[in-house]
Motif scaffolding. Structure first.
Motif, PDB file in Angstrom:
ATOM      1  N   UNK A   1       0.881  -1.181   0.000  1.00 14.01           N
ATOM      2  CA  UNK A   1       0.000   0.000   0.000  1.00 14.01           C
ATOM      3  C   UNK A   1       0.914   1.225   0.000  1.00 14.01           C
ATOM      4  N   UNK A   2       0.878   1.971  -1.126  1.00 15.82           N
ATOM      5  CA  UNK A   2       1.792   3.113  -1.285  1.00 15.82           C
ATOM      6  C   UNK A   2       1.033   4.427  -1.213  1.00 15.82           C
ATOM      7  N   UNK A   3       1.619   5.365  -0.532  1.00 20.68           N
ATOM      8  CA  UNK A   3       1.044   6.703  -0.452  1.00 20.68           C
ATOM      9  C   UNK A   3       1.445   7.477  -1.708  1.00 20.68           C
ATOM     10  N   UNK A   4       0.478   8.157  -2.325  1.00 14.97           N
ATOM     11  CA  UNK A   4       0.792   8.938  -3.533  1.00 14.97           C
ATOM     12  C   UNK A   4       0.625  10.433  -3.307  1.00 14.97           C
ATOM     13  N   UNK A   5      -0.390  10.794  -2.528  1.00 16.27           N
ATOM     14  CA  UNK A   5      -0.640  12.219  -2.319  1.00 16.27           C
ATOM     15  C   UNK A   5      -1.268  12.452  -0.946  1.00 16.27           C
ATOM     16  N   UNK A   6      -0.769  13.246  -0.064  1.00 15.94           N
ATOM     17  CA  UNK A   6       0.548  13.890  -0.153  1.00 15.94           C
ATOM     18  C   UNK A   6       1.646  12.818  -0.126  1.00 15.94           C
ATOM     19  N   UNK A   7       2.783  13.097  -0.756  1.00 17.55           N
ATOM     20  CA  UNK A   7       3.782  12.044  -0.954  1.00 17.55           C
ATOM     21  C   UNK A   7       4.324  11.436   0.336  1.00 17.55           C
ATOM     22  N   UNK A   8       4.388  12.177   1.425  1.00 13.87           N
ATOM     23  CA  UNK A   8       4.962  11.586   2.640  1.00 13.87           C
ATOM     24  C   UNK A   8       4.360  12.187   3.887  1.00 13.87           C
ATOM     25  N   UNK A   9       4.271  11.354   4.910  1.00 14.90           N
ATOM     26  CA  UNK A   9       3.886  11.822   6.247  1.00 14.90           C
ATOM     27  C   UNK A   9       5.029  11.399   7.151  1.00 14.90           C
ATOM     28  N   UNK A  10       5.367  12.255   8.105  1.00 17.44           N
ATOM     29  CA  UNK A  10       6.521  11.951   8.966  1.00 17.44           C
ATOM     30  C   UNK A  10       6.452  10.546   9.544  1.00 17.44           C
ATOM     31  N   UNK A  11       7.513   9.785   9.281  1.00 15.00           N
ATOM     32  CA  UNK A  11       7.659   8.469   9.918  1.00 15.00           C
ATOM     33  C   UNK A  11       6.779   7.379   9.356  1.00 15.00           C
ATOM     34  N   UNK A  12       5.983   7.671   8.326  1.00 18.26           N
ATOM     35  CA  UNK A  12       5.102   6.637   7.766  1.00 18.26           C
ATOM     36  C   UNK A  12       5.476   6.397   6.308  1.00 18.26           C
ATOM     37  N   UNK A  13       5.802   5.168   5.994  1.00 21.13           N
ATOM     38  CA  UNK A  13       6.175   4.843   4.631  1.00 21.13           C
ATOM     39  C   UNK A  13       5.215   3.844   4.016  1.00 21.13           C
ATOM     40  N   UNK A  14       5.595   3.263   2.904  1.00 23.58           N
ATOM     41  CA  UNK A  14       4.774   2.227   2.269  1.00 23.58           C
ATOM     42  C   UNK A  14       4.744   1.010   3.181  1.00 23.58           C
ATOM     43  N   UNK A  15       3.687   0.221   3.059  1.00 26.85           N
ATOM     44  CA  UNK A  15       3.669  -0.985   3.887  1.00 26.85           C
ATOM     45  C   UNK A  15       3.308  -2.218   3.075  1.00 26.85           C
TER      46      UNK A  15
ATOM     47  N   UNK B   1      -2.094   3.850  -3.595  1.00 26.85           N
ATOM     48  CA  UNK B   1      -2.094   2.848  -4.677  1.00 26.85           C
ATOM     49  C   UNK B   1      -1.715   1.499  -4.083  1.00 26.85           C
ATOM     50  N   UNK B   2      -2.445   0.467  -4.512  1.00 29.80           N
ATOM     51  CA  UNK B   2      -2.129  -0.899  -4.074  1.00 29.80           C
ATOM     52  C   UNK B   2      -1.397  -1.595  -5.217  1.00 29.80           C
ATOM     53  N   UNK B   3      -0.260  -2.200  -4.915  1.00 35.13           N
ATOM     54  CA  UNK B   3       0.462  -3.013  -5.914  1.00 35.13           C
ATOM     55  C   UNK B   3       0.515  -4.434  -5.384  1.00 35.13           C
ATOM     56  N   UNK B   4       0.382  -5.414  -6.276  1.00 36.28           N
ATOM     57  CA  UNK B   4       0.385  -6.823  -5.857  1.00 36.28           C
ATOM     58  C   UNK B   4       1.644  -7.514  -6.379  1.00 36.28           C
ATOM     59  N   UNK B   5       2.108  -8.491  -5.604  1.00 35.66           N
ATOM     60  CA  UNK B   5       3.345  -9.182  -5.970  1.00 35.66           C
ATOM     61  C   UNK B   5       3.204 -10.698  -5.813  1.00 35.66           C
ATOM     62  N   UNK B   6       3.864 -11.413  -6.699  1.00 35.51           N
ATOM     63  CA  UNK B   6       3.916 -12.876  -6.640  1.00 35.51           C
ATOM     64  C   UNK B   6       4.971 -13.274  -5.594  1.00 35.51           C
ATOM     65  N   UNK B   7       5.027 -14.571  -5.174  1.00 39.02           N
ATOM     66  CA  UNK B   7       6.018 -14.976  -4.167  1.00 39.02           C
ATOM     67  C   UNK B   7       7.454 -14.634  -4.576  1.00 39.02           C
ATOM     68  N   UNK B   8       7.718 -14.612  -5.911  1.00 37.06           N
ATOM     69  CA  UNK B   8       9.082 -14.301  -6.342  1.00 37.06           C
ATOM     70  C   UNK B   8       9.341 -12.783  -6.419  1.00 37.06           C
ATOM     71  N   UNK B   9       8.376 -12.005  -5.992  1.00 38.12           N
ATOM     72  CA  UNK B   9       8.561 -10.550  -5.956  1.00 38.12           C
ATOM     73  C   UNK B   9       8.161  -9.860  -7.246  1.00 38.12           C
TER      74      UNK B   9
END
Lengths: 819, 97
Positions: free
Chosen positions: A411-425, A450-458
């Motif tokens: 789960x990636x933050x797009x707007x606003x781009x960053x909040x103190x101490x909180x990143x993608x998870x 934005x949600x991005x999905x990944x297979x076991x191999x990344x």
């Protein structure tokens, strides 16, 4: 895009919220307010707004205004030129339709969903009619919000507000005063009070009455009065002039009510009216109405144990709140703490648009399938607007055959781009193909993810849906129900389904028994299940809003049969009822025909006389008993009676709105008399509570199951609390529970059947079917002799079904066929 | 009377089995912010059709959880007076079970 509509008595407004800002959509004339006026010309063409309003003086018969006060009634407005007739919701539908057309011109698409505001004191029939108006205008989805909540959302939007608020909403036809509380960005309606028949229109009528008194003083025009249907045309012109003068006097100190050639006197001379009016005189004319409005505010504060000093801010809503006398009077009560920067004319529509976002009610048309992106289908559930800075987001993959669930998502933050101490998870996917993540929000703004999905191999996996937006702001979960809804039972009690304040939509099922038999395949024989709305434990003190009928059963349905009744209230206030009757395997469903009952003038005359008589009787008893609270409960009655008598005279002139107002006034008077009666009945109720606790405590301890003992213990404690608080409805409720538990426990006593049978035998003449009752008694005695207790209980239950509630109780409970 | 009594008890039980603290699975001491967040999470899980959210435990076994129940429960706990009443019953349930 989220749409909010303020469907007002005088004017209507539409606002749009795009996730960042709220804007009001102007009509084709560039005005933010569209008059709620409809005209149908001789060719049947319908015009709305200013265009229709222009004909209000020259063609009053084919122009209709102020129909909001008639919403929910079956009073169709006739348009003689075209021969058409339109119900109030159809008229409102045309207004909504015009607003949506303006939105289409501005946004480039026709909105498919919207939130429409209604006065807080609207009851289900009126809410239902409002929802219907939206549907008639072509909306697929309509959600209603109470006007004061919408106003508070708009006023509190993007502000760190805490504490108690008061929203004073004086519209064209209604006054709503609401006490709200904001804690950590969450808005809660503490309580509201109001008057469904006090608005700008009433201020205008007060000025009209003043003008008529002046005219009668100078001219011989006995036919010019509000009780005369032939004076309608002149009165419409006079009212328009009075309204204009009243509005002018908000800005200037002196003005004139001017109507050239208003009517003719007895000698046939045309009368030109020119009546000077100062602001001070206007304040004296509308003074009694301002006192009434002030009383509503004080009552609301008192019943919530608050002082004016406890209120952080007052928000004014509605055009009539521009009246200087009103503003200063109410403002001074709260030490001048009036919210600034709030436009009283558009704030409700703005709040409704913001609420549409809270409800996730996107107005944009659905995207055609051809434009959908390819990739794994993912359903993302999240709040559209929330006060929570760290809400949950839930996702679920909807997999087609052959597709497999990803290993994890980011789960990636797009707007606003960053909040103190909180990143993608990164979040793992469960075996169900779902994930639950908690995201951090930047306060008071739009947050895009934005949600991005990944297979076991990344390796990244393409998703059909991946973006979502959450706005941080004031949130209200759901529109609360203005009044308690339940079923009237045959013993004149009310089985509450949804308490006042229950969020919509709501659904609940309870079990009941029939109190009368229904013959198979008979369409004349019906069992009624009345649905009522109101706060009294006694069914007859509440308002009947609809009736579900069990009719045309495929087998004979004996009295005492089990009926499972489900009530479902949707967000537009529409009530769906369903009764399942397991004994015959049939289900009866209906959308309750919710209408505000409209009594004829003749009926109102009779009702008024009955009310006067009832007040006299109760007042006499109150004085004889010497109970001050009972006398005080009747204090407001004389003033309301005067008002009812005066309004009834106007209703005799054909004013349907006045007839509705008389009905309201009579029920308000009745509520006061009910309260006085409840006070007078308190000693008996208190004694009954004492008797019940003594009688059942031992019985339940000896014969009850552990669950029954636990429930009884709790009911007894709640009853003790209700006695200490002198709360009759709560005590009645707890007594009912104690009776039910106590009697159920006593049934376990082997000797209970014998005493029940003795009682039934001695009262057999009261049975609905004496022969059948005698037969059952005989069988029960035989079963008792052979000690077949199971059979005895079955026969006793059949016997009890032949002893329904008294005829008087059934009549009072709207002919209810259940208990 | 026996049937009428049993239905009254049944309806009474139905009400108690819908105690907001049971429906939301939160402690009677929970702060309103935590209650709102739990409700929001449950509503999102129910909307997404997650099986783990569609039932809740009661002293008389599992019961179906619906979005309407979750909304009603949250609304009840927002009102301090109503919350007090539910705390009273919830404590009673816990003592009874």
């Amino acid at each position: 895009m989220f749409i909010g509509i303020d469907l007002g008595t005088s004017n209507s407004t539409l606002a749009v919220f795009d996730g960042e800002a709220v804007t009001v959509v102007a009509n084709s004339l560039g005005e933010n307010l569209t008059p709620s006026v409809v005209r149908v010309d001789s060719r049947g063409n319908v015009s709305v707004g200013r265009k229709a309003q222009r004909f209000i003086e020259t063609d009053p018969g084919n122009v209709c205004a102020e129909f909001k006060r008639l919403m929910g009634t079956a009073d169709a407005q006739q348009f003689p030129a075209s021969g058409k007739s339109l119900l109030p919701e159809e008229l409102s539908g045309h207004v909504v339709s015009a607003l949506l057309a303006n939105a289409r011109d501005s946004l480039g698409f026709l909105p498919r969903a919207a939130v429409i505001s209604t006065p807080a004191l609207f009851e289900l029939p009126q809410n239902h009619a409002t929802g219907k108006a939206g549907k008639l205008a072509g909306l697929d989805d309509v959600v209603l919000i109470q006007e004061p909540i919408a106003a508070a959302i708009a006023a509190g939007w993007r502000q760190d507000l805490q504490g108690t608020w008061l929203v004073f909403d004086l519209g064209g036809g209604t006054l709503d005063v609401s006490l709200l509380e904001t804690k950590e960005g969450r808005l809660r309606v503490v309580d509201h009070a109001g008057d469904n028949f006090l608005g700008g229109k009433d201020l205008d009528h007060a000025v009209v009455d003043w003008a008529l008194r002046q005219i009668h003083r100078h001219f011989r025009v006995p036919d010019l009065n509000r009780a005369n249907p032939r004076a309608t045309r002149s009165l419409v012109r006079l009212k328009a002039a009075c309204e204009q003068t009243r509005v002018e006097l908000s800005r200037v100190g002196e003005s004139v009510v001017a109507v050239p050639g208003l009517c003719s006197d007895l000698e046939g001379n045309a009368i030109d009216v020119e009546l000077p009016l100062t602001r001070a005189e206007l304040e004296a004319v509308v003074g009694p109405l301002l006192v009434r409005a002030e009383a509503v505010v004080l009552r609301l504060l008192a019943q919530n144990h608050r002082l004016p000093a406890d209120v952080a801010q007052v928000v004014f809503v509605g055009g009539p709140t521009f009246t200087p006398a009103l503003r200063s009077r109410i403002g001074e009560m709260f030490g001048g703490r009036v919210a600034e920067g709030v436009d009283p004319m558009t704030t409700v529509a703005r709040g409704a648009a913001l609420y549409a976002a809270t409800s996730g009610l996107d107005a944009r048309p659905a995207m055609p399938a051809s434009t959908a992106r390819s990739g794994l289908s993912l359903r993302i559930e999240h709040p559209a607007v929330t006060a929570d800075a760290e809400p949950f987001v839930v996702g679920r993959f909807l997999l087609a055959r052959g597709e497999t669930s990803p290993h994890h998502v980011r789960v990636q933050r797009r707007e606003p781009p960053a909040i103190d101490g909180v990143g993608d998870q990164d979040v793992a996917i469960s075996t169900e193909g779902s994930f639950v993540a908690q995201v951090a929000l930047a306060k008071h703004r739009k947050n895009c993810f934005r949600v991005s999905a990944f297979a076991p191999d990344g390796k990244a996996i393409e998703l059909a849906t991946s973006d979502f937006t959450i706005v941080h702001g004031v949130s209200v979960a759901d529109p609360p129900l203005a009044r308690t809804v339940g079923l009237a039972c045959a013993d004149d009690s009310m089985q509450t389904y949804f308490c006042k304040g229950t969020p919509l939509p709501a659904r609940r099922m309870f079990v009941h028994q029939t109190v009368k038999a229904v013959a198979a395949r008979s369409h004349d024989d019906a069992l009624l299940i009345p649905v009522v709305q109101g706060e009294s434990f006694r069914a007859h003190r509440n308002r009947l809003i609809g009736t579900l009928e069990i009719r045309g059963v495929n087998k004979d349905l004996p009295a005492g049969s089990r009926v499972e009744v489900t009530l479902h209230l949707d967000r537009s206030g529409q009530l769906h009822t369903r009764a399942d009757v397991p004994a015959i395997g049939q289900t009866f469903e209906d959308v309750v025909h919710v209408l505000v009952p409209s009594a004829s003038v003749e009926t109102l005359v009779v009702q008024l006389a009955a009310t006067v008589k009832r007040i006299e009787e109760v007042r006499k008893r109150a004085f004889q008993s010497g109970v001050a609270a009972a006398v005080q409960a009747l204090d407001g009655a004389p003033l309301l009676l005067d008002d009812a008598e005066h309004t009834l005279d106007i209703a005799k002139g054909g004013d349907r709105d006045a007839a509705q107002r008389v009905e309201r006034l009579l029920s308000e008077i009745d509520a006061g008399v009910d309260e006085a009666e409840a006070v007078l009945a308190w000693p008996d109720l208190d004694a009954e509570a004492e008797r019940c606790s003594l009688l059942y405590t031992g019985l339940v301890a000896q014969w009850g199951t552990s669950t029954e003992q636990g429930l009884f213990d709790q009911a007894l404690r709640a009853a003790t609390q209700a006695r200490a608080m002198r709360n009759p409805p709560e005590l009645e409720r707890q007594l009912q529970a104690m009776h039910a538990i106590g009697k159920a426990s006593y049934c376990r006593n082997p000797r209970s059947s014998a005493s029940e049978l003795d009682w039934l035998s001695s009262h057999v003449v009261d049975a609905l079917n004496v022969a059948e009752a005698n037969r059952l008694i005989e069988h029960a005695r035989a079963a008792m002799q052979r000690e077949d207790h199971f059979c005895v209980r079955g026969l006793l239950s059949q016997l009890w079904s032949l002893f329904p509630s008294s005829v008087e109780e059934r009549r009072k409970s709207f002919g209810s066929g259940i208990r | 009377m026996a049937i009428a009594q049993s239905s009254a008890i049944h309806n009474l039980l139905l009400r108690h089995l819908e105690n907001p603290f049971l429906v939301l699975e939160v402690a009677v001491t929970a702060e309103i912010g935590d209650i709102e967040r739990q409700a929001q999470k449950l509503l999102a899980m129910l909307a997404a059709g997650l099986v783990e959210a569609d039932r809740y435990p009661t002293p008389l076994g599992q019961r179906a959880r619906t979005p309407e129940l979750v909304r009603m429960a949250t609304s009840e706990l927002r009102d301090p007076a109503r919350r007090l009443l539910h705390e009273f019953w919830a404590c009673g349930w816990r003592r009874a079970s």
